[in-house]
Design an enzyme around this catalytic site. Structure first.
Site, short mmCIF file in Angstrom:
data_model
loop_
_atom_site.label_atom_id
_atom_site.label_comp_id
_atom_site.label_asym_id
_atom_site.label_seq_id
_atom_site.Cartn_x
_atom_site.Cartn_y
_atom_site.Cartn_z
N HIS A 1 -3.79 -9.16 3.98
CA HIS A 1 -5.23 -9.13 4.13
C HIS A 1 -5.67 -10.03 5.29
O HIS A 1 -5.14 -11.12 5.46
CB HIS A 1 -5.92 -9.64 2.86
CG HIS A 1 -6.03 -8.60 1.80
ND1 HIS A 1 -6.29 -8.88 0.48
CD2 HIS A 1 -5.91 -7.25 1.86
CE1 HIS A 1 -6.33 -7.77 -0.22
NE2 HIS A 1 -6.11 -6.77 0.59
N ARG B 1 0.84 -1.19 0.00
CA ARG B 1 0.00 0.00 0.00
C ARG B 1 0.88 1.25 0.00
O ARG B 1 2.05 1.20 0.41
CB ARG B 1 -0.90 0.02 1.23
CG ARG B 1 -1.80 -1.20 1.37
CD ARG B 1 -2.50 -1.18 2.72
NE ARG B 1 -3.46 -2.29 2.86
CZ ARG B 1 -3.15 -3.48 3.37
NH1 ARG B 1 -1.91 -3.72 3.77
NH2 ARG B 1 -4.07 -4.42 3.48
N ARG C 1 -1.26 -2.22 -6.73
CA ARG C 1 -1.35 -3.30 -5.74
C ARG C 1 -2.23 -4.43 -6.26
O ARG C 1 -1.91 -5.61 -6.10
CB ARG C 1 -1.88 -2.72 -4.43
CG ARG C 1 -2.14 -3.74 -3.33
CD ARG C 1 -2.48 -2.98 -2.04
NE ARG C 1 -3.26 -3.78 -1.12
CZ ARG C 1 -2.73 -4.65 -0.25
NH1 ARG C 1 -1.44 -4.85 -0.24
NH2 ARG C 1 -3.50 -5.30 0.58
N TYR D 1 -7.46 -18.93 10.28
CA TYR D 1 -6.36 -19.65 10.94
C TYR D 1 -5.44 -20.35 9.94
O TYR D 1 -4.60 -21.16 10.34
CB TYR D 1 -6.95 -20.67 11.93
CG TYR D 1 -7.78 -20.00 12.99
CD1 TYR D 1 -9.17 -20.06 12.95
CD2 TYR D 1 -7.19 -19.26 13.99
CE1 TYR D 1 -9.94 -19.42 13.91
CE2 TYR D 1 -7.95 -18.62 14.96
CZ TYR D 1 -9.32 -18.71 14.91
OH TYR D 1 -10.08 -18.06 15.86
N HIS E 1 -3.35 2.82 -6.38
CA HIS E 1 -3.71 1.63 -5.62
C HIS E 1 -3.95 0.43 -6.53
O HIS E 1 -3.86 -0.72 -6.09
CB HIS E 1 -4.96 1.91 -4.77
CG HIS E 1 -5.22 0.85 -3.74
ND1 HIS E 1 -4.44 0.70 -2.60
CD2 HIS E 1 -6.16 -0.14 -3.68
CE1 HIS E 1 -4.90 -0.31 -1.88
NE2 HIS E 1 -5.94 -0.83 -2.51
#
Length: 373
Positions: free
Chosen positions: A340, A209, A317, A349, A314
């Site tokens: 993210h 970013r 990205r 997880y 952006h």
């Protein structure tokens, strides 16, 4: 609980230590104020005032609570929204965003409206005419309105939240993002000033970013192992520059640099980065953090030169995410590389396979070889 008998009215000491005053009115009902008193003398003073009111031939008696309601000005949306915002613990940037949404889009429509008089139709009409050309900001404004009114409902200030417009909290993308092709990316980098070429490449190939790139320092760059250590970002809010950790744990990450970029990174460190371990990798010309406007000014010219006037910074990205996906990276690996957070418990997880990010970086460089072939 003690009660004192009097010629007019009664004063009762409550278990809390406060005092309640009440009397029987001309309607045969017992009446008391909505509040209690610190002392018996305060309660007695209130009863004395009520007795004088009853004895006044020029004034019509009404129950005290009814008079209190008539004297109390209705709570407006504007007054409640200010209290709501002041009572929230928010990041500086989030608070500034909410402040802007209130000032620009909510208060002009609802500021002087009593909370209890805002209807569902009012919300529907506002939503139907607000920010039609900016769907994301429109959804943010609606979400804030719904949240504020939801808090008012929980506080029993309104009977029901009137902000329930189906789908209003979801923004539909105005246009589908078209990632840059390798030739377009090359053209953009060629047209960028030397001090911003490496920044442009890292934005695309590493998917960082702007705020992450602008806060990278020499100590965050490991050219021996080919890794960027993303630990912080820089944001601007209310004219202030704020350095902070990423919003989520996923944002704190190590990103492998595609090997074909390492020579440019090393050269950039020699030519353009600030001195010292804490020196900024991409500083402003006069030193300190680079402002987005300074970068965008030259980036807009570069994207025009590449024939991509639609491309936002952006979107580089997004380009990096598409390129990484082309290497066969899994969803978990992509999310780890891009920082993210996963929306579902099942993905939350999952972790990228150890060492797999370096393989993704090598395959990214292989794309360059394929493009040249």
């Amino acid at each position: 609980m003690g009660q004192r008998k009097r010629g007019f009215g009664q004063i009762t000491k409550l278990p809390s230590g406060r005092y309640r005053a009440r009397y029987t009115g001309p309607d045969g009902q017992r009446h008391s104020p909505r509040y209690t008193f610190d002392t018996a003398l305060d309660a007695e003073a209130w009863l004395t005032a009520e007795r004088r009111l009853l004895a006044d031939p020029d004034r019509e008696w009404t129950p005290p609570k009814q008079r209190e309601n008539a004297d109390r000005a209705p709570l407006t949306f504007g007054a409640y929204a200010e209290k709501w915002l002041a009572g929230r613990s928010l990041e500086v940037r989030t608070r500034a965003h909410y402040r802007n949404l209130l000032d620009q889009h909510l208060l002009p429509a609802f500021e002087d409206r009593p909370l209890r008089r805002i209807t569902h139709d009012d919300v529907v009409e506002w939503h139907a005419t607000t920010l039609l050309d900016r769907p994301t900001l429109r959804s943010h404004a609606y979400g804030l309105l719904r949240t504020i009114l939801g808090s008012a409902e929980k506080a029993d200030l309104i009977a029901k939240n009137p902000a329930y417009v189906r789908g209003a909290g979801n923004a539909k993308r105005v246009k589908r993002i078209k990632p840059a092709t390798l030739p377009e990316l090359e053209a953009i980098v060629t047209a960028m000033p030397d001090r911003y070429k490496t920044m442009t490449l890292l934005a695309a190939w590493c998917g960082l970013r702007f705020g992450e790139l602008a806060e990278l320092r020499r100590g965050d760059v490991n050219t021996r192992d080919g890794v960027l250590h993303v630990r912080r970002g820089v944001v601007r809010a209310d004219g202030a520059t704020i350095v902070k950790r990423p919003k989520s744990d996923a944002g704190v990450r190590d990103v492998a640099i595609p090997p074909h970029l390492l020579p440019m990174v090393r050269e950039h460190l020699l030519q353009h980065a600030e001195a010292g371990k804490d020196g900024l990798l991409f500083p402003a010309k006069g030193g300190g953090h680079l402002a987005p406007s300074s970068l965008y000014r030259v980036f807009y010219r570069a994207r025009d030169a590449a024939g991509r006037p639609d491309l936002r910074w952006h979107d580089l990205r997004h380009t990096g995410a598409v390129l990484a996906a082309q290497t066969g990276a899994t969803l978990a690996e992509l999310m780890a590389r891009l920082g993210h957070s996963t929306p579902g418990a099942a993905l939350r997880y999952q972790h990228a396979a150890q060492g797999r990010d370096m393989e993704i970086a090598r395959k990214l460089s292989a794309l360059v070889g394929g493009a040249d072939a």
